[in-house]
Design a protein around this motif. Structure first.
Motif, PDB file in Angstrom:
ATOM      1  N   ALA A  67      49.487  75.959  88.441  1.00  0.00           N
ATOM      2  CA  ALA A  67      50.775  76.623  88.694  1.00  0.00           C
ATOM      3  C   ALA A  67      51.689  75.720  89.522  1.00  0.00           C
ATOM      4  O   ALA A  67      52.888  75.606  89.235  1.00  0.00           O
ATOM      5  N   PHE A  68      51.137  75.064  90.527  1.00  0.00           N
ATOM      6  CA  PHE A  68      51.933  74.158  91.349  1.00  0.00           C
ATOM      7  C   PHE A  68      52.433  72.978  90.520  1.00  0.00           C
ATOM      8  O   PHE A  68      53.605  72.603  90.602  1.00  0.00           O
ATOM      9  N   CYS A  69      51.546  72.394  89.726  1.00  0.00           N
ATOM     10  CA  CYS A  69      51.915  71.251  88.882  1.00  0.00           C
ATOM     11  C   CYS A  69      53.028  71.634  87.907  1.00  0.00           C
ATOM     12  O   CYS A  69      53.979  70.874  87.713  1.00  0.00           O
ATOM     13  N   ALA A  70      52.908  72.804  87.324  1.00  0.00           N
ATOM     14  CA  ALA A  70      53.937  73.276  86.380  1.00  0.00           C
ATOM     15  C   ALA A  70      55.282  73.394  87.077  1.00  0.00           C
ATOM     16  O   ALA A  70      56.305  72.932  86.556  1.00  0.00           O
ATOM     17  N   GLU A  71      55.280  73.992  88.246  1.00  0.00           N
ATOM     18  CA  GLU A  71      56.534  74.203  88.989  1.00  0.00           C
ATOM     19  C   GLU A  71      57.103  72.881  89.493  1.00  0.00           C
ATOM     20  O   GLU A  71      58.288  72.605  89.310  1.00  0.00           O
ATOM     21  N   GLU A  72      56.275  72.089  90.114  1.00  0.00           N
ATOM     22  CA  GLU A  72      56.728  70.846  90.749  1.00  0.00           C
ATOM     23  C   GLU A  72      57.216  69.810  89.738  1.00  0.00           C
ATOM     24  O   GLU A  72      58.181  69.089  89.998  1.00  0.00           O
ATOM     25  N   TYR A  73      56.562  69.740  88.591  1.00  0.00           N
ATOM     26  CA  TYR A  73      56.888  68.704  87.608  1.00  0.00           C
ATOM     27  C   TYR A  73      57.592  69.259  86.367  1.00  0.00           C
ATOM     28  O   TYR A  73      57.735  68.557  85.380  1.00  0.00           O
ATOM     29  N   LYS A  74      57.991  70.513  86.449  1.00  0.00           N
ATOM     30  CA  LYS A  74      58.748  71.154  85.361  1.00  0.00           C
ATOM     31  C   LYS A  74      58.009  71.070  84.026  1.00  0.00           C
ATOM     32  O   LYS A  74      58.565  70.706  82.993  1.00  0.00           O
ATOM     33  N   LEU A  75      56.716  71.406  84.066  1.00  0.00           N
ATOM     34  CA  LEU A  75      55.888  71.408  82.869  1.00  0.00           C
ATOM     35  C   LEU A  75      55.627  72.840  82.441  1.00  0.00           C
ATOM     36  O   LEU A  75      55.544  73.732  83.287  1.00  0.00           O
ATOM     37  N   ASP A  76      55.468  73.057  81.145  1.00  0.00           N
ATOM     38  CA  ASP A  76      55.072  74.391  80.724  1.00  0.00           C
ATOM     39  C   ASP A  76      53.617  74.586  81.157  1.00  0.00           C
ATOM     40  O   ASP A  76      52.879  73.619  81.364  1.00  0.00           O
ATOM     41  N   LEU A  87      48.381  67.120  97.454  1.00  0.00           N
ATOM     42  CA  LEU A  87      49.262  67.986  98.249  1.00  0.00           C
ATOM     43  C   LEU A  87      48.551  69.258  98.705  1.00  0.00           C
ATOM     44  O   LEU A  87      48.991  69.905  99.647  1.00  0.00           O
ATOM     45  N   HIS A  88      47.465  69.566  98.072  1.00  0.00           N
ATOM     46  CA  HIS A  88      46.576  70.642  98.532  1.00  0.00           C
ATOM     47  C   HIS A  88      45.492  69.940  99.354  1.00  0.00           C
ATOM     48  O   HIS A  88      44.321  69.885  98.974  1.00  0.00           O
ATOM     49  N   SER A  89      45.913  69.355 100.454  1.00  0.00           N
ATOM     50  CA  SER A  89      45.121  68.366 101.183  1.00  0.00           C
ATOM     51  C   SER A  89      43.766  68.874 101.668  1.00  0.00           C
ATOM     52  O   SER A  89      42.784  68.124 101.616  1.00  0.00           O
ATOM     53  N   GLN A  90      43.690  70.092 102.142  1.00  0.00           N
ATOM     54  CA  GLN A  90      42.402  70.585 102.620  1.00  0.00           C
ATOM     55  C   GLN A  90      41.403  70.665 101.470  1.00  0.00           C
ATOM     56  O   GLN A  90      40.281  70.178 101.584  1.00  0.00           O
ATOM     57  N   GLU A  91      41.820  71.271 100.361  1.00  0.00           N
ATOM     58  CA  GLU A  91      40.939  71.399  99.204  1.00  0.00           C
ATOM     59  C   GLU A  91      40.573  70.036  98.636  1.00  0.00           C
ATOM     60  O   GLU A  91      39.425  69.783  98.267  1.00  0.00           O
ATOM     61  N   TYR A  92      41.555  69.128  98.584  1.00  0.00           N
ATOM     62  CA  TYR A  92      41.318  67.787  98.047  1.00  0.00           C
ATOM     63  C   TYR A  92      40.319  67.027  98.916  1.00  0.00           C
ATOM     64  O   TYR A  92      39.348  66.443  98.411  1.00  0.00           O
ATOM     65  N   ALA A  93      40.541  67.040 100.229  1.00  0.00           N
ATOM     66  CA  ALA A  93      39.654  66.327 101.143  1.00  0.00           C
ATOM     67  C   ALA A  93      38.230  66.892 101.073  1.00  0.00           C
ATOM     68  O   ALA A  93      37.257  66.121 101.040  1.00  0.00           O
ATOM     69  N   GLU A  94      38.096  68.199 101.031  1.00  0.00           N
ATOM     70  CA  GLU A  94      36.771  68.821 100.939  1.00  0.00           C
ATOM     71  C   GLU A  94      36.090  68.470  99.620  1.00  0.00           C
ATOM     72  O   GLU A  94      34.891  68.192  99.586  1.00  0.00           O
ATOM     73  N   TRP A  95      36.846  68.487  98.531  1.00  0.00           N
ATOM     74  CA  TRP A  95      36.299  68.162  97.208  1.00  0.00           C
ATOM     75  C   TRP A  95      35.805  66.718  97.179  1.00  0.00           C
ATOM     76  O   TRP A  95      34.703  66.434  96.705  1.00  0.00           O
ATOM     77  N   CYS A  96      36.622  65.815  97.687  1.00  0.00           N
ATOM     78  CA  CYS A  96      36.231  64.402  97.716  1.00  0.00           C
ATOM     79  C   CYS A  96      34.962  64.211  98.548  1.00  0.00           C
ATOM     80  O   CYS A  96      34.036  63.508  98.123  1.00  0.00           O
ATOM     81  N   GLU A  97      34.926  64.794  99.721  1.00  0.00           N
ATOM     82  CA  GLU A  97      33.765  64.638 100.602  1.00  0.00           C
ATOM     83  C   GLU A  97      32.508  65.227  99.963  1.00  0.00           C
ATOM     84  O   GLU A  97      31.442  64.609  99.994  1.00  0.00           O
TER      85      GLU A  97
END
Length: 147
Positions: A28-37, A79-89
């Motif tokens: 949903a964020f990607c669609a909104e931020e980058y104007k994608l369907d 940009l969803h930094s907490q989730e991204y950092a946790e996923w990477c770790e």
């Protein structure tokens, strides 16, 4: 002796690397931020997650780059930094930094990246890497003789 035919192995999808709720929020964020369907945003996010997984598990980040179409997925997740950092770790034991460099997105580089993703067991959406599934002349699809 009868040999049973091999069953084709189902390829993984990037979207399955995160919880469905997180995937939906990222899409949903990607669609909104980058104007994608929404359908395109879902494809981009799934491909981006497969790219990140491959980069993180192969240690080949120095020879990998996302396509221009896939890069928004990485930006969205970061940009969803907490989730991204946790996923990477959790998956790699380290943070996957996005360090833009002067690599040019060449046909060769994109083919190499697609091969690495495929070798990691993922479906690859060729059209998001600059390669259309079919090239119908005279339209230019980026990878055929008509281009």
């Amino acid at each position: 002796m009868t040999v049973a035919p091999e069953r084709p192995v189902a390829l993984r999808r990037g979207r399955d690397l995160v919880a469905p709720e997180l995937f939906d929020r990222l899409t949903a964020f990607c669609a909104e931020e980058y104007k994608l369907d929404p359908v395109m945003a879902s494809r981009v996010m799934s491909e981006g997650l497969a790219f990140l997984w491959t980069m993180g598990t192969t240690g080949k980040g120095d020879v990998m780059a996302p396509s221009a179409d896939v890069d928004p997925a990485w930006h969205t997740f970061m940009l969803h930094s907490q989730e991204y950092a946790e996923w990477c770790e959790e998956h790699f034991g380290r943070f996957l930094h996005h360090a833009p460099n002067s690599k040019t997105r060449t046909v060769g580089l994109m083919l190499d990246v697609m091969d690495l993703i495929r070798d990691a067991g993922f479906e690859v959406d060729r059209s998001l890497w600059g390669f259309a599934a079919d090239c119908n002349s005279p339209a230019c699809c980026g990878d055929g003789p008509c281009c």
